[in-house]
Every structure is written in structure tokens, then in C-alpha cells.
Design a protein around this motif. Structure first.
Motif, PDB file in Angstrom:
ATOM      1  N   ILE A  43      23.005 -25.445 -12.070  1.00 37.28           N
ATOM      2  CA  ILE A  43      22.634 -25.717 -10.687  1.00 37.28           C
ATOM      3  C   ILE A  43      21.364 -24.954 -10.336  1.00 37.28           C
ATOM      4  N   THR A  44      20.481 -25.607  -9.606  1.00 38.91           N
ATOM      5  CA  THR A  44      19.241 -24.964  -9.186  1.00 38.91           C
ATOM      6  C   THR A  44      18.966 -25.286  -7.725  1.00 38.91           C
ATOM      7  N   SER A  45      18.285 -24.394  -7.063  1.00 38.92           N
ATOM      8  CA  SER A  45      17.898 -24.606  -5.666  1.00 38.92           C
ATOM      9  C   SER A  45      16.469 -25.123  -5.556  1.00 38.92           C
ATOM     10  N   LYS A  46      15.792 -25.300  -6.721  1.00 41.98           N
ATOM     11  CA  LYS A  46      14.407 -25.756  -6.729  1.00 41.98           C
ATOM     12  C   LYS A  46      14.367 -27.286  -6.750  1.00 41.98           C
ATOM     13  N   LEU A  47      13.644 -27.864  -5.815  1.00 45.85           N
ATOM     14  CA  LEU A  47      13.438 -29.304  -5.787  1.00 45.85           C
ATOM     15  C   LEU A  47      12.241 -29.625  -6.687  1.00 45.85           C
ATOM     16  N   ARG A  48      12.542 -30.095  -7.906  1.00 54.33           N
ATOM     17  CA  ARG A  48      11.458 -30.328  -8.866  1.00 54.33           C
ATOM     18  C   ARG A  48      11.776 -31.538  -9.737  1.00 54.33           C
TER      19      ARG A  48
END
Length: 446
Positions: A43-48
Motif C-alpha cells: 500500500i502506498t499513499s503516493k498517487l503515481r
């Protein structure tokens, strides 16, 4: 009633605590970055967004061993190859342009119906053929005659097949030229529709996996162009080989053109190799004009394929020097000078010859003698094959279907038999045509 309900809730909560359960609120982990259901994706919080399979976002690199003049590049590991194997590889590659030139000219003279050359792709074909086991099952597209010749198929047999005479060992004159097949050499019949061999190969690989005598020993190998990879059959084959899975080695010949459509108009992504990781299979891109690099890549790819029983994808980057086929004029869609430059700057056969010469494994005198010998063999095979008749008329209806002959084929044979009896001896066009067939139709006239 309200007091009874509260009491029941209290007793239920107490019972739950005694059994070691806690409330939903108390079970949430302190670290809330858990994986998704059925996935190990972090899970990541970066929108990429991303559109590359490499971490740096660069193009997939191309594996190479020899530079353009046949010298190993810095840091390259030269495959374990002895003089005998190197000479066999070179001789098989060097004979292809000689065979191609004659048969291409024969088609232009109207002596055969169709032909496709391997000009510029010799290293991809022979380098891969040398790395396979002789009993690996090969499913070609239509430019793989060199693979079959490497396995022992003779020039005479290739010529018989192109002429479709009664000694054609492939389809007894029923197929177009270049549609080879050989049970002896584990080379499956080539079919004209584009990409049909790709899912078939995945099925062949699965059959090998189910055979105890061949499981872990053999794989299916399928050749196709980058144009064929635009067909849905490519994705069906890759999906089957990666999920079932099946030991299938996918070799994409990226020669720059799907007939007249350049590769730049066939896909927007990073070639064919970029699709491999999407199916979870081992993938490599190799310099298709470097015979040693192709040999090393296919040998290792085959090992992974057989050991793991799963598909492997190899993209060989090359250049189609010749026209797509005798039905094509490539100078209508690419400059003639571009082709001449590629022939001069990066000839795959010359590159490997320079490697051999640097090791004392080949010489100019041997080159001249070899070319003279092959030209004599090719011309001799041509003269013999041209003089042979086509298969007997009855053979036209044999080996078409397995089992009981269908009614429509029976009707067609009886209709032709009736016409031969009626016109075969009295009408000159029929008499002339029948002389081209073994037996001249006498089995139906008498």
C-alpha cells in the motif's frame, strides 16, 4: 424487556472476552498498511502512474555479446561454444542467403508459386536452433526454414516442398511453398493464418508436461513476428503458458515491419518484451543479429522453461532486409537506402564470420569453397525437383481428414474422376495438364 436485553448483551460480551475474542475496534492493527485481498501489492499513499517495467522508467536493455565487427563487448560472457558447434552454426546461417536467392528468383520466373526469404534474420534463426534440444517441439510462423535445416532437413527436401512434387515430404504437394513440416524433426506444420501457432504451442507445451517421458526434458518453441504479437492469439498463448502453466518458449522476431506496417505503428509501449512481466514470465530482449547472444539467451530461456514448466518470452531485435514475401515490394514503404545501409552496417552472418576468423576457426579460402559447394548443391536440388511430377491425382484427397472420409470429399473425388474420364484423353488442355501428375491420371482413365 430492556433489562433482559442489556443483561444478555453483557453476558455475551463477557463470554466473548473469556474465549479470547476481542471487539472489532480492538483488532485493528497499529500498522494499517496491510495487503489487499488476494494480492501482495504494498500500500502506498503516493498517487503515481507508471508506464514502464523498469524501475528507472527507461527502455528494456538489449542483451549483446558481439559488437558489429564480431568482437566481444566489454564485460560480455562468451557462451561455452567449441569450434565444431561454431562452424555448424555459421555454415547453416551462411547457406540461407544462397538458398533464398535462388528460390526467390525461381518464384519471379514463375517456377514456384510463392516464397519468403530470411535475409537479415539468419542469426536469430540459427542461434536459437543451436540452443534447442533436437526433439523440442517447434511451431514456426513461415520464416523458420533455417531452424528445420539445422535439425537435418535436407536442401533436396526443402526444394521438393517448394515445388510441391510427389517427393514433397511435408504435405505431399497440398500446401504453399515455405509451409514446412516434419514429424521426424519435431517441426509442426506451418499454417498461413497469422499467430494461430502461438496458443497451439502453449497447448503442445502442456501436452509435454503431462507426458512423464518428456516432462522436465522438453519444451514447445514458437516463433512469430512482432506483427503477430498484435493478434489476440498471442495473449491467449501467453496467458495459458503462464497460468496453467506450460513449458513454452516464445521467440518474437521483431524485424521492424509487419508486412508494410512499421513497428512504430504497431505498439506504443516498449516492444514485445514489456508484455512478458504482465504475464509473470521470465523475459529478455536480445540483439537478434548477434548469433552468440541469441544462442546464450535461448539456451538459458529454454533451461528456465523446462525447469519451471512455465512460459518464457524472448524478443529478438533484428531487421528484415528482404521484402516480406514475393507478394510484397518493400520499397513502396521504406527507402531503398535504409535497406542498403542495414545490409552494409550490420550483417549478422558477416558479424559471426569475423568472430570465427579471429579465433582461427574459419578462413577466406574455406569461405570460397563453402559457398561454391552450397551453390552446386542448391542448383542440383533445383534441377532434380523441377523435373519431378506432382503427386498422383488420388493423393489430392488423401491425408486431408482423419478417420472416415466425409461425404463432400467423396463427391469431389468422384466428380473429378468423371471429368478426367470424359476429357483426359480427348481435350488437349487436359492431356497437357495431366502429364504434370504422377501416373498422368491413368488410374482413373483405365
Amino acid at each position: 424487556m430492556l433489562r433482559i436485553a442489556r443483561l444478555s448483551l453483557h453476558r455475551s460480551s463477557a463470554c466473548t472476552r473469556r474465549r479470547g475474542f476481542t471487539s472489532a475496534a480492538s483488532t485493528l492493527p497499529e500498522q494499517r498498511h496491510e495487503h489487499l485481498p488476494k494480492s501482495q501489492s504494498p500500500i502506498t499513499s503516493k498517487l503515481r502512474f507508471f508506464n514502464a517495467v523498469t524501475e528507472e522508467g527507461t527502455q528494456i536493455p538489449t542483451f549483446r555479446v558481439l559488437d558489429g565487427v564480431g568482437k566481444p563487448i566489454e564485460g560480455a560472457d562468451i557462451p561455452d561454444i567449441d569450434e565444431a558447434l561454431a562452424r555448424k552454426m555459421y555454415e547453416n546461417a551462411a547457406q540461407l542467403p544462397i538458398i533464398d536467392t535462388l528460390l526467390y528468383n525461381l518464384q519471379r520466373q514463375g517456377k514456384i508459386a510463392f516464397y519468403m526469404t530470411s535475409f537479415g534474420e539468419e542469426a536469430t534463426l540459427i542461434g536459437s536452433a543451436a540452443a534447442l534440444a533436437p526433439d523440442d517441439e517447434v511451431l514456426g510462423q513461415y520464416r523458420e526454414m533455417g531452424v528445420l535445416l539445422y535439425r537435418g532437413f535436407t536442401i533436396d527436401s526443402a526444394m521438393d516442398s517448394c515445388f510441391g512434387n510427389f517427393q514433397d515430404p511435408c504435405t505431399k504437394g497440398k500446401q504453399m511453398p515455405m509451409h514446412f513440416s516434419s514429424r521426424q524433426f519435431h517441426f509442426h506444420t506451418i499454417s498461413s493464418p497469422l499467430a494461430t501457432q502461438i496458443p497451439q504451442a502453449a497447448g503442445v507445451g502442456y501436452a509435454l508436461k503431462r507426458n512423464p517421458a518428456r516432462r522436465g526434458r522438453n519444451c514447445a518453441v514458437v516463433y512469430f513476428g512482432e506483427g503477430a504479437a498484435s493478434e489476440g492469439d498471442f495473449h491467449a498463448g501467453m496467458l495459458l503458458a503462464s497460468t496453467i502453466p506450460s513449458p513454452t518458449l516464445f521467440i518474437a522476431r521483431n524485424n521492424g515491419f509487419a508486412i508494410s506496417t512499421p513497428a512504430s505503428e504497431q505498439y506504443y509501449g516498449d516492444g514485445i518484451a514489456a508484455r512478458g512481466p504482465g504475464y509473470g514470465v521470465h523475459t529478455i530482449r536480445v540483439d537478434g543479429n548477434d548469433m552468440l547472444a541469441v544462442y546464450a539467451a535461448v539456451r538459458e530461456g529454454r533451461r528456465l522453461c523446462v525447469d519451471e514448466g512455465r512460459g518464457v518470452l524472448i524478443e529478438a531485435m533484428t531487421y528484415r532486409v528482404g521484402h516480406h514475401s514475393t507478394s510484397d515490394d518493400s520499397f513502396a514503404y521504406r527507402p531503398r537506402q535504409e535497406v542498403e545501409d542495414r545490409k552494409r552496417l550490420d550483417n549478422p552472418v558477416a558479424r559471426f564470420r569475423l568472430f570465427l576468423e579471429a579465433r582461427g576457426w574459419w578462413s577466406a579460402a574455406e569461405e570460397d569453397a563453402f559457398k561454391a559447394r552450397i551453390k552446386d548443391e542448391v542448383m542440383s536440388a533445383y534441377r532434380r525437383a523441377e523435373g519431378l511430377q506432382r503427386p498422383a491425382l488420388q493423393g489430392m484427397f488423401e491425408d486431408v481428414y482423419g478417420g472416415e472420409e466425409p461425404w463432400n470429399l467423396t463427391e469431389q473425388r468422384e466428380e473429378l474422376k468423371r471429368l478426367v474420364k470424359k476429357y483426359g484423353q480427348v481435350w488437349e488442355p487436359w492431356r497437357t495438364e495431366l502429364k504434370k501428375y504422377k501416373g498422368e491420371g491413368q488410374e482413373w482413365v483405365d
